[in-house]
Write a protein that holds these residues in place. Structure first.
Motif, short mmCIF file in Angstrom:
data_model
loop_
_atom_site.label_atom_id
_atom_site.label_comp_id
_atom_site.label_asym_id
_atom_site.label_seq_id
_atom_site.Cartn_x
_atom_site.Cartn_y
_atom_site.Cartn_z
N HIS A 118 43.22 124.52 -132.51
CA HIS A 118 43.84 125.03 -131.28
C HIS A 118 43.09 126.25 -130.75
O HIS A 118 42.70 126.29 -129.57
CB HIS A 118 45.30 125.41 -131.57
CG HIS A 118 46.03 125.94 -130.38
ND1 HIS A 118 46.84 125.16 -129.58
CD2 HIS A 118 46.09 127.21 -129.85
CE1 HIS A 118 47.34 125.90 -128.61
NE2 HIS A 118 46.92 127.15 -128.74
N GLY A 147 43.32 124.77 -125.71
CA GLY A 147 43.96 124.91 -127.02
C GLY A 147 44.88 123.74 -127.33
O GLY A 147 44.68 123.00 -128.30
N PRO A 148 45.93 123.50 -126.50
CA PRO A 148 46.78 122.33 -126.73
C PRO A 148 46.01 121.01 -126.67
O PRO A 148 46.31 120.08 -127.43
CB PRO A 148 47.80 122.42 -125.58
CG PRO A 148 47.85 123.88 -125.23
CD PRO A 148 46.46 124.38 -125.44
N ASN A 163 44.62 120.06 -129.89
CA ASN A 163 45.64 119.58 -130.83
C ASN A 163 45.89 118.08 -130.65
O ASN A 163 46.07 117.35 -131.63
CB ASN A 163 46.94 120.35 -130.66
CG ASN A 163 46.90 121.72 -131.29
OD1 ASN A 163 47.16 122.72 -130.64
ND2 ASN A 163 46.57 121.79 -132.56
N SER A 170 50.28 118.67 -135.39
CA SER A 170 49.30 119.07 -134.38
C SER A 170 49.82 118.77 -132.97
O SER A 170 49.70 119.60 -132.06
CB SER A 170 47.97 118.35 -134.62
OG SER A 170 46.97 118.83 -133.76
N GLY A 225 50.78 121.37 -129.94
CA GLY A 225 50.23 121.23 -128.60
C GLY A 225 51.30 121.19 -127.53
O GLY A 225 51.21 121.88 -126.51
N ASN A 228 53.19 124.62 -127.15
CA ASN A 228 52.41 125.63 -126.43
C ASN A 228 52.31 125.35 -124.93
O ASN A 228 52.00 126.26 -124.16
CB ASN A 228 51.01 125.75 -127.03
CG ASN A 228 50.93 126.79 -128.12
OD1 ASN A 228 50.77 127.97 -127.86
ND2 ASN A 228 51.09 126.35 -129.35
#
Length: 423
Positions: free
Chosen positions: A21, A175-176, A179, A357, A361, A364
């Motif tokens: 992430h 970042g997400p 994931n 994960s 994701g 967030n």
């Protein structure tokens, strides 16, 4: 040894989903030219740290999260004002280091009072050295040293706020996104390890056996092939077998199984389980499988990713409709459940890590202050109105949101600990 393996699995899971992430934020921020000051796994005090190029990579005490700290997001440099006495170390005509105190007593450093300083746009310093004025150009990667701690300066074009809305949005969304990509790849590994069900299966195999349940009491083992139940061949009809078990609550059943090609007769009595209808024996049934090809693996990975995401959104919807602290799980419950999964083998652990994960994701991306989703909302507003919201106001929203999330996490963790204590 088993406990050590479980601890290792848990550590690897948290490290992987958090690192991937934060790497998404880090990589796309760098691609946009943003200075990433720190790439951290965990929060709290530093345990281990090393610097590579411009970024400090750190491992911190609490492993439940991480961050990629970009230049310009927080107050980060010592403010240098006119009239302040500083020192500059010049190499090849450029200031390489700026000393804001004389505690380090550096050599080959020019000390003087600041007449003018600009470390964001013009990158220059004018010093009064014993009555004479000297002007210096500053290296874009110059270091400010304060109490022996060095911090790289961030010219305007290296700061987060200087980039386009699209560049900043990509750095946040990455970042997400990472994931979801990680989950897709892990599901692919899972499919390759476990295979796919064969067409028209001819038998059903016993998978996991729950300790203390009727199947375990009767002597069923993982890997047993179910031949007949009450004299009727099972073949590969899993639904029919489950239906027979469900309708036989508290009724002894005669099972014939194959174990290492040897027939065995067992008596299994399904029992009721609280919250579920009919009889249960406590086994996971497994159909025969074959190796998956590349396209099958790709298709199954996509299916698992989609179905898991759908399941998580459904759970979030139920939480919003009927909020209960017992429906939320923090780090304690996650570790507890991960420990249970880890005992089932590496295949189940890989599948579970993919689910965690996706969970990270999606969480967030929620428009909750302090999360990536909220930051994307602010960027969307900026794109519509043509100018950013006042940084102090946005910062206050994120601060309040973070405080609320922190308090919620404390409450959830406390509730999880009470649940463990009370059994």
């Amino acid at each position: 040894m088993e406990m050590l393996k479980i601890v290792l699995y848990i550590f690897c899971m948290f490290f992987l989903v958090v690192a991937v992430h934060e790497w998404g934020h880090y990589y796309f921020a760098q691609r946009a030219g943003i200075l990433v000051r720190e790439f951290a796994i965990g929060f709290g005090p530093k345990i281990f740290s090393y610097k590579r190029k411009e970024t400090q990579f750190t491992f911190r005490l609490l492993p439940f999260g991480g961050f990629a700290r970009m230049a310009g997001e927080d107050p980060e440099l010592v403010q240098i004002e006119p009239g302040q006495r500083i020192g500059v170390k010049v190499l090849d005509g450029l200031v390489q280091k700026i000393y804001v105190d004389e505690l380090t007593n550096p050599r080959n450093v020019i000390f003087g009072e600041v007449v003018h300083i600009d470390l964001e746009e013009q990158l220059c310093i004018e010093l009064n050295v014993e009555g004479d004025s000297f002007k210096f150009q500053v290296d874009p990667q110059a270091i400010i040293v304060n109490k022996k701690i060095g911090t790289q300066i961030a010219p305007k074009n290296r700061q987060y706020a200087s980039k386009t809305v699209g560049q900043r949005a990509l750095a946040i969304f990455a970042g997400p996104l990472m994931n979801f990509i990680l989950a897709f790849l892990l599901f692919g590994v899972y499919v390759q390890m476990t295979g796919v069900p064969v067409d028209n299966p001819t038998y059903i195999q016993v998978g996991e056996v729950t300790q203390g349940k009727p199947a375990d009491v009767a002597g069923l083992k993982k890997g047993d092939i179910v031949s007949t139940i009450n004299g009727v061949s099972v073949h590969g009809d899993q639904d029919n077998m489950i239906n027979i078990i469900t309708q036989s609550k508290d009724v002894p059943m005669k099972w014939v199984i194959l174990r290492n090609n040897q027939k065995m007769n067992l008596t299994v009595t399904p029992r009721a389980i609280e919250g579920q209808e009919g009889g249960k024996v406590g086994v996971a049934l497994v159909l025969p499988t074959r190796s998956a090809g590349f396209l099958e693996t790709f298709k199954m990975s996509g299916k698992y990713t989609f179905e898991t995401s759908k399941l998580i959104f459904s759970g979030l919807h139920q939480i919003v409709q009927n909020f209960s602290l017992n429906d939320l799980g923090g780090p304690v419950r996650t570790i507890e459940e991960t420990g249970k999964i880890a005992k089932s083998g590496i295949e189940k652990m890989i599948f579970w890590t993919a689910m965690i994960s996706i969970n990270l994701g999606i969480f967030n991306l929620l428009p909750i202050p302090a999360l990536d989703g909220s930051r994307l909302v602010f960027l969307g507003i900026e794109a519509v109105r043509g100018r950013p919201i006042e940084p102090s106001r946005e910062g206050m929203v994120h601060f309040v949101g973070f405080a609320m999330l922190f308090l919620l996490m404390i409450a959830v963790t406390y509730n999880d600990i009470l649940r463990l204590i009370n059994g």
